[in-house]
Write a protein that holds these residues in place. Sequence first.
Motif, PDB file in Angstrom:
ATOM      1  N   LYS A 269      21.825  48.229 -10.297  1.00  0.00           N
ATOM      2  CA  LYS A 269      20.603  49.019 -10.463  1.00  0.00           C
ATOM      3  C   LYS A 269      20.927  50.414 -11.009  1.00  0.00           C
ATOM      4  O   LYS A 269      20.244  50.922 -11.908  1.00  0.00           O
ATOM      5  N   LEU A 270      21.969  51.040 -10.492  1.00  0.00           N
ATOM      6  CA  LEU A 270      22.371  52.364 -10.960  1.00  0.00           C
ATOM      7  C   LEU A 270      22.838  52.333 -12.415  1.00  0.00           C
ATOM      8  O   LEU A 270      22.517  53.223 -13.209  1.00  0.00           O
ATOM      9  N   ILE A 271      23.603  51.317 -12.758  1.00  0.00           N
ATOM     10  CA  ILE A 271      24.102  51.199 -14.137  1.00  0.00           C
ATOM     11  C   ILE A 271      22.947  50.966 -15.108  1.00  0.00           C
ATOM     12  O   ILE A 271      22.906  51.559 -16.199  1.00  0.00           O
ATOM     13  N   LEU A 272      21.989  50.123 -14.725  1.00  0.00           N
ATOM     14  CA  LEU A 272      20.826  49.878 -15.577  1.00  0.00           C
ATOM     15  C   LEU A 272      20.004  51.162 -15.751  1.00  0.00           C
ATOM     16  O   LEU A 272      19.482  51.433 -16.837  1.00  0.00           O
ATOM     17  N   HIS A 273      19.908  51.946 -14.675  1.00  0.00           N
ATOM     18  CA  HIS A 273      19.189  53.218 -14.771  1.00  0.00           C
ATOM     19  C   HIS A 273      19.882  54.153 -15.755  1.00  0.00           C
ATOM     20  O   HIS A 273      19.232  54.815 -16.574  1.00  0.00           O
ATOM     21  N   TRP A 274      21.205  54.201 -15.696  1.00  0.00           N
ATOM     22  CA  TRP A 274      21.969  55.032 -16.643  1.00  0.00           C
ATOM     23  C   TRP A 274      21.758  54.553 -18.075  1.00  0.00           C
ATOM     24  O   TRP A 274      21.548  55.359 -18.990  1.00  0.00           O
ATOM     25  N   LEU A 275      21.802  53.247 -18.280  1.00  0.00           N
ATOM     26  CA  LEU A 275      21.582  52.694 -19.622  1.00  0.00           C
ATOM     27  C   LEU A 275      20.192  53.059 -20.133  1.00  0.00           C
ATOM     28  O   LEU A 275      20.016  53.426 -21.306  1.00  0.00           O
ATOM     29  N   HIS A 276      19.197  52.953 -19.248  1.00  0.00           N
ATOM     30  CA  HIS A 276      17.816  53.244 -19.644  1.00  0.00           C
ATOM     31  C   HIS A 276      17.634  54.716 -20.002  1.00  0.00           C
ATOM     32  O   HIS A 276      16.925  55.054 -20.968  1.00  0.00           O
ATOM     33  N   GLU A 277      18.286  55.599 -19.253  1.00  0.00           N
ATOM     34  CA  GLU A 277      18.103  57.028 -19.457  1.00  0.00           C
ATOM     35  C   GLU A 277      18.955  57.583 -20.596  1.00  0.00           C
ATOM     36  O   GLU A 277      18.514  58.465 -21.343  1.00  0.00           O
ATOM     37  N   ASP A 278      20.183  57.067 -20.750  1.00  0.00           N
ATOM     38  CA  ASP A 278      21.127  57.689 -21.685  1.00  0.00           C
ATOM     39  C   ASP A 278      21.406  56.878 -22.947  1.00  0.00           C
ATOM     40  O   ASP A 278      21.832  57.447 -23.959  1.00  0.00           O
ATOM     41  N   ILE A 279      21.209  55.577 -22.889  1.00  0.00           N
ATOM     42  CA  ILE A 279      21.599  54.743 -24.027  1.00  0.00           C
ATOM     43  C   ILE A 279      20.387  54.214 -24.783  1.00  0.00           C
ATOM     44  O   ILE A 279      20.213  54.495 -25.972  1.00  0.00           O
ATOM     45  N   THR A 280      19.542  53.444 -24.102  1.00  0.00           N
ATOM     46  CA  THR A 280      18.380  52.868 -24.770  1.00  0.00           C
ATOM     47  C   THR A 280      17.244  52.655 -23.784  1.00  0.00           C
ATOM     48  O   THR A 280      17.464  52.172 -22.663  1.00  0.00           O
ATOM     49  N   LYS A 281      16.055  53.025 -24.169  1.00  0.00           N
ATOM     50  CA  LYS A 281      14.891  52.859 -23.302  1.00  0.00           C
ATOM     51  C   LYS A 281      14.512  51.393 -23.130  1.00  0.00           C
ATOM     52  O   LYS A 281      13.707  51.047 -22.261  1.00  0.00           O
ATOM     53  N   SER A 282      15.087  50.529 -23.954  1.00  0.00           N
ATOM     54  CA  SER A 282      14.787  49.099 -23.845  1.00  0.00           C
ATOM     55  C   SER A 282      15.551  48.441 -22.695  1.00  0.00           C
ATOM     56  O   SER A 282      15.269  47.297 -22.329  1.00  0.00           O
ATOM     57  N   ALA A 283      16.533  49.155 -22.141  1.00  0.00           N
ATOM     58  CA  ALA A 283      17.281  48.603 -21.007  1.00  0.00           C
ATOM     59  C   ALA A 283      16.351  48.483 -19.802  1.00  0.00           C
ATOM     60  O   ALA A 283      15.601  49.411 -19.500  1.00  0.00           O
ATOM     61  N   PRO A 284      16.373  47.347 -19.114  1.00  0.00           N
ATOM     62  CA  PRO A 284      15.450  47.157 -17.981  1.00  0.00           C
ATOM     63  C   PRO A 284      15.847  48.028 -16.793  1.00  0.00           C
ATOM     64  O   PRO A 284      17.016  48.390 -16.626  1.00  0.00           O
ATOM     65  N   GLU A 285      14.870  48.381 -15.976  1.00  0.00           N
ATOM     66  CA  GLU A 285      15.128  49.081 -14.723  1.00  0.00           C
ATOM     67  C   GLU A 285      14.595  48.234 -13.572  1.00  0.00           C
ATOM     68  O   GLU A 285      13.591  47.523 -13.721  1.00  0.00           O
ATOM     69  N   ILE A 286      15.264  48.315 -12.448  1.00  0.00           N
ATOM     70  CA  ILE A 286      14.859  47.545 -11.270  1.00  0.00           C
ATOM     71  C   ILE A 286      13.945  48.422 -10.416  1.00  0.00           C
ATOM     72  O   ILE A 286      14.381  49.466  -9.924  1.00  0.00           O
ATOM     73  N   PRO A 287      12.682  48.039 -10.216  1.00  0.00           N
ATOM     74  CA  PRO A 287      11.754  48.866  -9.427  1.00  0.00           C
ATOM     75  C   PRO A 287      12.122  48.878  -7.953  1.00  0.00           C
ATOM     76  O   PRO A 287      12.782  47.960  -7.446  1.00  0.00           O
ATOM     77  N   THR A 288      11.660  49.910  -7.269  1.00  0.00           N
ATOM     78  CA  THR A 288      11.944  50.054  -5.833  1.00  0.00           C
ATOM     79  C   THR A 288      11.402  48.881  -5.031  1.00  0.00           C
ATOM     80  O   THR A 288      12.035  48.414  -4.080  1.00  0.00           O
ATOM     81  N   SER A 289      10.225  48.380  -5.412  1.00  0.00           N
ATOM     82  CA  SER A 289       9.630  47.254  -4.679  1.00  0.00           C
ATOM     83  C   SER A 289      10.538  46.027  -4.712  1.00  0.00           C
ATOM     84  O   SER A 289      10.716  45.345  -3.689  1.00  0.00           O
TER      85      SER A 289
END
Length: 332
Positions: A269-289
Amino acid sequence: MLEVNALGWTLTIGVIVALLALDLTLGVLRPHAVGFREAAAWSVFYIAVAVVFGIVFGQIAGWDFGAQYFAGYIVEKSLSVDNLFVFVIIMTTFAVPEKYQQEVLTFGIIIALVLRVIFIALGATLLNAFSFMFLLFGLLLIFTAIQLFRHRDEDPDVEDNALVKASKRFLPVTDDYIGGKMITKVDGRRVVTPMFIVLIAIGSSDLLFALDSIPAVFGVTNEAFIVFVANAFALLGLRALFFLVKGLLDRLVYLSAGLSVILAFIGVKLILHWLHEDITKSAPEIPTSLSLIVIIGVLAVTTVASLMKSRKDPETKAHAGSLRAHDKERGR
């Protein structure tokens, strides 16, 4: 972004300090053997306080932040149960008398809380300054998960702890617990008791757990306030929970495996968040729910599977898990 004013921080810290003072009073000033009924009552009390806080917090701040709090609390509570395994191992290794176990637990909780406050402040600062820290934290959790899974059938070697070894080597240690004191005088010479060594072992194990638990909870929320209260409320009930479940701990044979799955999931989840924020907005993020569902699901499956395994094979004993292998032949 969650905004908590000075009054909110003050009231929250005041409640936590009051509960900590209550725990200190019960555990240190009135040492006694804790029975099942007393442990169950206090465990229910601390969990109820945490749940009530979460409900009130969710109503005030919004249920997105409320969900983050409950996810963080559940993560920290599950990790704290593994911490209890280590407490049991330490107390067994050093043969801590039952009437002093409350004192050891209370000081262990205080040390853990102080260390977590330090790491929360450090972690929040690093995450705000360097976004790539999400990647590093994620990789750290995945590495920890792999090591914990590989050595899930082992226990930490307390005697191999560097601080414990150094203390025994350089400090004069008595053979007996002298009134639960840490430092005393024998024949006019100042010496430490085994209680001092026990607290050294507890403190160093708390340090290792803080290194894992803080990145884990930052994986479900970026808010320092939520990280702090989730850790605080998860730790405050440990003293009572220890006496409630210490007989049950041996039956949670798959707990270490379940925790390794949770840590790996949060690491991803942390790695995907980093990818989404720094690399590409198309990277999926895992929601809190979804995180909350996965964490609760893994813990439920782990607990049920453990109890079924223990019922089928009563000789099977659970282990705390270790981050490295130990030479079982050492010392022979």
